[in-house]
Design an enzyme around this catalytic site. Structure first.
Site, PDB file in Angstrom:
ATOM      1  N   THR A 303       0.705  -1.214   0.077  1.00 17.21           N
ATOM      2  CA  THR A 303      -0.097   0.070  -0.183  1.00 17.21           C
ATOM      3  C   THR A 303       0.855   1.150   0.036  1.00 17.21           C
ATOM      4  O   THR A 303       2.143   1.175  -0.193  1.00 17.21           O
ATOM      5  CB  THR A 303      -1.072   0.110   1.179  1.00 17.21           C
ATOM      6  N   LYS A 307       3.653   1.357  -3.605  1.00 19.35           N
ATOM      7  CA  LYS A 307       3.297   0.764  -5.016  1.00 19.35           C
ATOM      8  C   LYS A 307       4.176   0.750  -6.211  1.00 19.35           C
ATOM      9  O   LYS A 307       4.546  -0.179  -6.735  1.00 19.35           O
ATOM     10  CB  LYS A 307       2.048   0.991  -5.647  1.00 19.35           C
ATOM     11  N   ASN A 332       0.320  -3.845  -6.326  1.00 23.96           N
ATOM     12  CA  ASN A 332      -0.124  -3.645  -5.037  1.00 23.96           C
ATOM     13  C   ASN A 332       0.182  -4.897  -4.707  1.00 23.96           C
ATOM     14  O   ASN A 332      -0.233  -5.195  -3.546  1.00 23.96           O
ATOM     15  CB  ASN A 332      -1.570  -3.070  -4.997  1.00 23.96           C
ATOM     16  N   ALA A 399      -4.909  12.218  -9.533  1.00 27.20           N
ATOM     17  CA  ALA A 399      -3.737  12.079 -10.526  1.00 27.20           C
ATOM     18  C   ALA A 399      -2.484  11.033  -9.652  1.00 27.20           C
ATOM     19  O   ALA A 399      -1.569  11.427 -10.008  1.00 27.20           O
ATOM     20  CB  ALA A 399      -3.181  13.326 -11.038  1.00 27.20           C
ATOM     21  N   GLY A 401      -1.727   7.689  -7.258  1.00 24.29           N
ATOM     22  CA  GLY A 401      -1.552   5.984  -7.748  1.00 24.29           C
ATOM     23  C   GLY A 401      -2.627   5.254  -8.139  1.00 24.29           C
ATOM     24  O   GLY A 401      -3.006   4.579  -8.857  1.00 24.29           O
ATOM     25  N   THR A 423      -4.601  19.423  -8.898  1.00 28.77           N
ATOM     26  CA  THR A 423      -3.388  20.159  -9.455  1.00 28.77           C
ATOM     27  C   THR A 423      -3.316  19.863 -10.938  1.00 28.77           C
ATOM     28  O   THR A 423      -3.062  18.544 -11.250  1.00 28.77           O
ATOM     29  CB  THR A 423      -2.126  19.648  -8.839  1.00 28.77           C
ATOM     30  N   GLY A 520     -16.404   2.902  -1.786  1.00 27.86           N
ATOM     31  CA  GLY A 520     -14.858   2.433  -1.671  1.00 27.86           C
ATOM     32  C   GLY A 520     -14.602   0.670  -1.492  1.00 27.86           C
ATOM     33  O   GLY A 520     -13.707   0.270  -1.847  1.00 27.86           O
TER      34      GLY A 520
HETATM   35  P1  NAP Z   1      -2.227   9.931  -4.035  1.00 31.25           P
HETATM   36  O1  NAP Z   1      -1.125   9.083  -4.804  1.00 31.25           O
HETATM   37  O2  NAP Z   1      -1.820  10.526  -2.626  1.00 31.25           O
HETATM   38  O3  NAP Z   1      -3.058  10.857  -4.584  1.00 31.25           O
HETATM   39  C1  NAP Z   1      -3.877  11.595  -3.925  1.00 31.25           C
HETATM   40  C2  NAP Z   1      -4.736  12.372  -5.047  1.00 31.25           C
HETATM   41  O4  NAP Z   1      -5.763  12.953  -4.168  1.00 31.25           O
HETATM   42  C3  NAP Z   1      -4.057  13.424  -5.958  1.00 31.25           C
HETATM   43  O5  NAP Z   1      -4.617  13.564  -7.080  1.00 31.25           O
HETATM   44  C4  NAP Z   1      -4.509  14.447  -4.948  1.00 31.25           C
HETATM   45  O6  NAP Z   1      -4.424  15.870  -5.658  1.00 31.25           O
HETATM   46  C5  NAP Z   1      -5.764  14.437  -4.747  1.00 31.25           C
HETATM   47  N1  NAP Z   1      -6.342  15.358  -3.585  1.00 31.25           N
HETATM   48  C6  NAP Z   1      -5.886  15.013  -2.084  1.00 31.25           C
HETATM   49  N2  NAP Z   1      -6.642  15.937  -1.181  1.00 31.25           N
HETATM   50  C7  NAP Z   1      -7.633  16.337  -1.942  1.00 31.25           C
HETATM   51  C8  NAP Z   1      -8.763  17.542  -1.899  1.00 31.25           C
HETATM   52  N3  NAP Z   1      -8.937  18.037  -0.591  1.00 31.25           N
HETATM   53  N4  NAP Z   1      -9.387  17.706  -2.807  1.00 31.25           N
HETATM   54  C9  NAP Z   1      -9.128  17.260  -4.112  1.00 31.25           C
HETATM   55  N5  NAP Z   1      -8.117  16.512  -4.311  1.00 31.25           N
HETATM   56  C10 NAP Z   1      -7.365  15.952  -3.338  1.00 31.25           C
HETATM   57  O7  NAP Z   1      -3.167   8.900  -3.304  1.00 31.25           O
HETATM   58  P2  NAP Z   1      -3.807   7.431  -4.114  1.00 31.25           P
HETATM   59  O8  NAP Z   1      -3.103   6.130  -3.722  1.00 31.25           O
HETATM   60  O9  NAP Z   1      -4.138   7.801  -5.345  1.00 31.25           O
HETATM   61  O10 NAP Z   1      -5.042   7.071  -3.197  1.00 31.25           O
HETATM   62  C11 NAP Z   1      -6.223   8.130  -3.296  1.00 31.25           C
HETATM   63  C12 NAP Z   1      -7.404   7.558  -2.638  1.00 31.25           C
HETATM   64  O11 NAP Z   1      -7.811   6.449  -3.226  1.00 31.25           O
HETATM   65  C13 NAP Z   1      -7.095   7.500  -1.041  1.00 31.25           C
HETATM   66  O12 NAP Z   1      -8.097   7.945  -0.215  1.00 31.25           O
HETATM   67  C14 NAP Z   1      -7.116   5.830  -0.833  1.00 31.25           C
HETATM   68  O13 NAP Z   1      -7.521   5.430   0.197  1.00 31.25           O
HETATM   69  C15 NAP Z   1      -7.856   5.412  -2.063  1.00 31.25           C
HETATM   70  N6  NAP Z   1      -7.677   4.156  -2.437  1.00 31.25           N
HETATM   71  C16 NAP Z   1      -8.974   3.024  -2.374  1.00 31.25           C
HETATM   72  C17 NAP Z   1      -8.761   1.911  -2.933  1.00 31.25           C
HETATM   73  C18 NAP Z   1      -9.679   0.917  -2.511  1.00 31.25           C
HETATM   74  O14 NAP Z   1      -9.405  -0.197  -2.538  1.00 31.25           O
HETATM   75  N7  NAP Z   1     -11.072   1.266  -2.332  1.00 31.25           N
HETATM   76  C19 NAP Z   1      -7.415   1.382  -3.176  1.00 31.25           C
HETATM   77  C20 NAP Z   1      -6.305   2.368  -3.454  1.00 31.25           C
HETATM   78  C21 NAP Z   1      -6.912   3.832  -3.184  1.00 31.25           C
HETATM   79  P3  NAP Z   1      -3.133  16.777  -5.770  1.00 31.25           P
HETATM   80  O15 NAP Z   1      -2.467  16.205  -7.231  1.00 31.25           O
HETATM   81  O16 NAP Z   1      -3.483  18.166  -6.247  1.00 31.25           O
HETATM   82  O17 NAP Z   1      -2.369  16.960  -4.733  1.00 31.25           O
END
Ligand code: NAP
Length: 557
Positions: A303, A307, A332, A399, A401, A423, A520
């Site tokens: 996680t 990844k 993952n 944008a 992972g 962004t 989710g």
């Molecule tokens: P990440 O790589 O840290 O990316 C976070 C993304 O969220 C970026 O695009 C960021 O935008 C945006 N963001 C953060 N805060 C925000 C806000 N307040 N308003 C609008 N955009 C915001 O995280 P990730 O791995 O992609 O994961 C994203 C989400 O998916 C997490 O909540 C994670 O728990 C969930 N997820 C769920 C599963 C599942 O099995 N259900 C699996 C994987 C991930 P910026 O680029 O502008 O910073």
């Protein structure tokens, strides 16, 4: 089977009755031993009578420990008094099963040695050593010194783990000792040593009393050891699996996988491995975990933020990677087959697309196959699903992972994808990276990046939140990432990847608008299910998993 010893601190005579009640409650929960930590009580008048009461009323065999402040305990009084009290405890009519004394204190006191030998009846002596800074340089010498003492019945070493690799040394120690030994790593890196002690025949593992902070960092409760980690199922042959992340302590994967191992009667244990964010940490830790012949590591869930590291590590090590991991640059799952080959797999992509498929009325199994690059083009179900996906236009918010994984899966399934992110440059870069290359099926990618404020001018069949907006603990729990001017049409599919909480602001808005909502947990369960199949070759108990998640996510956090 290792004992589960619940450590209960008693600081004064007033606390004795409450402590006995707490011990009874822990025994009912499954504790098989109680450690009376009487560091505080020992300094008070009448301490021996109070300790006698504790020992006499202990519901399970017990250890009495008066830990000195020099080894992290709470007793700072006179040393001779401490040793005399411990000797007096051994001479009680109802004496404890064990007393614990630090190796250094024992070596310094020939009179204690003499009197203990003379007084010794049923009480066994645990000689112990603790290091709250890190692994002591003379760890092996300390163990050898304990065993060179004829009075020592049980040797105990505990140190603060600086990395998950310390656990391997604790296992090695347990494995090579022929007498009862306790080897535990303290702190967040040491959870594996507490959970896997039975696999390596550790004499006991310590637990904290329910609702208590514990007497050493990293202690789990009896409830966690028994019902989350299913400790009683562990044997020497148990294969180990786990989740690597930073932070990792809130991961729900141990809950699902351990429950599924028990339900399937599969001899496995699944533990969290905390590995700091940097590549060097990942490379060193995961390399050693997989290489340990003792651990028998069969696979890892990966996680945040590792990844991308997982894919890189697997490839550098000569392992294989599935088409989706290669294409989106992240995996993952790492799984080791019986020949020792390690494969990197991305189960997020097929899981996300299959979950979204349920909201679009498309066959979810065929969608998962399409999204993992494993479609059978002679299968009518896969052909039909591919035709349906080719007519879908999906907006993905984010944008990071998770966005990368679902975009890869949607493209493989044949959908048209629009990405939009807070962004915007990151969304543009992500789209450009996908569009530069053909997908694993040889097709041109179709990803467009749109600024968030232009989304409202376009129409979509589905909207997916792949940002962390709305997530508990992320600082934006009340945020809805979809701009207010974007209309959610009735019947449209809206999926939120965030699962803590299940009811995010976007989920609430989508329900109100009459959308088909996929929360989710739907993706989370599916990505875990594919991992479980890879780890065990069996089908996971999806109904049990849904119930466990329901309990966990609706209960207090
Ligand atoms: P990440 O790589 O840290 O990316 C976070 C993304 O969220 C970026 O695009 C960021 O935008 C945006 N963001 C953060 N805060 C925000 C806000 N307040 N308003 C609008 N955009 C915001 O995280 P990730 O791995 O992609 O994961 C994203 C989400 O998916 C997490 O909540 C994670 O728990 C969930 N997820 C769920 C599963 C599942 O099995 N259900 C699996 C994987 C991930 P910026 O680029 O502008 O910073």
């Amino acid at each position: 089977m290792s004992l589960i010893a619940v450590a209960i601190a008693v600081d004064s005579a007033d606390e004795v009755e409450g402590a006995i009640a707490a011990a009874q409650a822990e025994a009912a929960r499954g504790a098989t031993m109680i450690e009376w930590r009487v560091d505080g009580l020992a300094g008070h008048e009448g301490a021996l009578e109070s300790i006698a009461r504790l020992v006499k009323n202990t519901p399970k065999p017990c250890i009495v420990t008066i830990r000195s402040s020099a080894e992290g305990g709470g007793f700072s009084g006179d040393e001779e008094e401490r040793l005399n009290l411990l000797l007096a405890v051994c001479k009680l009519d109802a004496a404890p099963s064990c007393v614990d004394l630090e190796l250094g204190a024992f070596q310094k006191s020939p009179s204690f040695q003499r009197e203990f030998a003379a007084a010794k009846r049923s009480t066994r002596l645990i000689l112990s050593s603790h290091d709250f800074e890190g692994r002591p340089a003379d760890l092996h010498k300390r163990i050898a010194a304990m065993w060179s003492e004829p009075l020592c019945s049980i040797a105990k070493v505990a140190w603060r783990a600086r990395s998950v690799r310390d656990n391997l040394e604790a296992f090695e120690l347990l494995h090579t000792q022929h007498k009862p030994t306790i080897a535990l790593c303290m702190g967040p890196f040491g959870i594996a040593s507490r959970v896997l002690a039975p696999k390596f025949n550790g004499f006991l593992t310590y637990a904290r009393a329910e609702g208590d902070l514990g007497t050493a960092p990293g202690q789990l409760s009896v409830q966690e050891l028994k019902h989350l980690y299913h400790l009683s199922r562990l044997t020497r042959s148990t294969r180990v699996f786990g989740v690597v992340g930073w932070p990792v302590e809130h991961s729900l994967s141990p809950l699902l996988h351990n429950a599924a191992f028990a339900a399937a009667d599969f001899d496995g244990a699944y533990v969290p491995f905390a590995v700091p964010s940097e590549w060097e940490h990942f490379k060193a830790s995961v390399g050693e975990l997989f290489e340990s012949p003792l651990l028998q590591l069969g696979g890892l869930s990966i996680t945040l933020p590792h990844k991308e590291h997982a894919l890189r590590w697997c490839k550098e090590r000569g392992g294989t990677a599935d088409a989706v991991s290669e294409w989106c640059g992240a995996a993952n799952t790492l799984v080791k087959d019986l020949s020792g080959t390690i494969s990197a797999v991305n189960t997020d992509a097929p899981a996300a697309v299959a979950a979204l498929a349920t909201g679009l009325g498309i066959d979810q199994q065929a969608s998962a196959r399409l999204a993992s690059g494993d479609a059978d083009h002679s299968s009518p179900a896969d052909v039909e699903a591919a035709a349906r996906w080719s007519r879908q236009r999906v907006a993905v918010l984010g944008a990071g992972g998770a966005t990368r994984a679902i975009v890869a899966g949607l493209l493989l399934a044949g959908a048209e994808v629009v990405v939009a992110n807070r962004t915007h440059e990151r969304a543009s870069q992500l789209a450009a990276q996908f569009n530069q290359r053909k997908d694993p099926g040889g097709r041109e990618a179709r990803v467009k990046a749109l600024p968030l404020d232009q989304l409202a001018a376009h129409s979509f069949n589905a909207i997916v939140n792949a940002t962390s907006a709305g997530m508990t603990g992320g600082g934006s729990e009340s945020s809805d990432p979809l701009p207010a001017d974007c209309k959610i049409a009735p019947g449209m599919a809206v999926m939120d990847m965030v699962y803590r909480p299940r009811e995010t602001p976007l989920v609430r808005r989508a329900r109100k608008a009459g959308a088909v909502v996929i929360d989710g947990t739907q993706m989370f369960l599916r990505q875990a299910a594919i991992q479980f199949q890879m780890f065990t070759g069996r089908n996971p108990p999806m109904k049990l998993w849904s119930e466990l998640l329901e309990q966990k996510l609706s209960g207090p956090r």
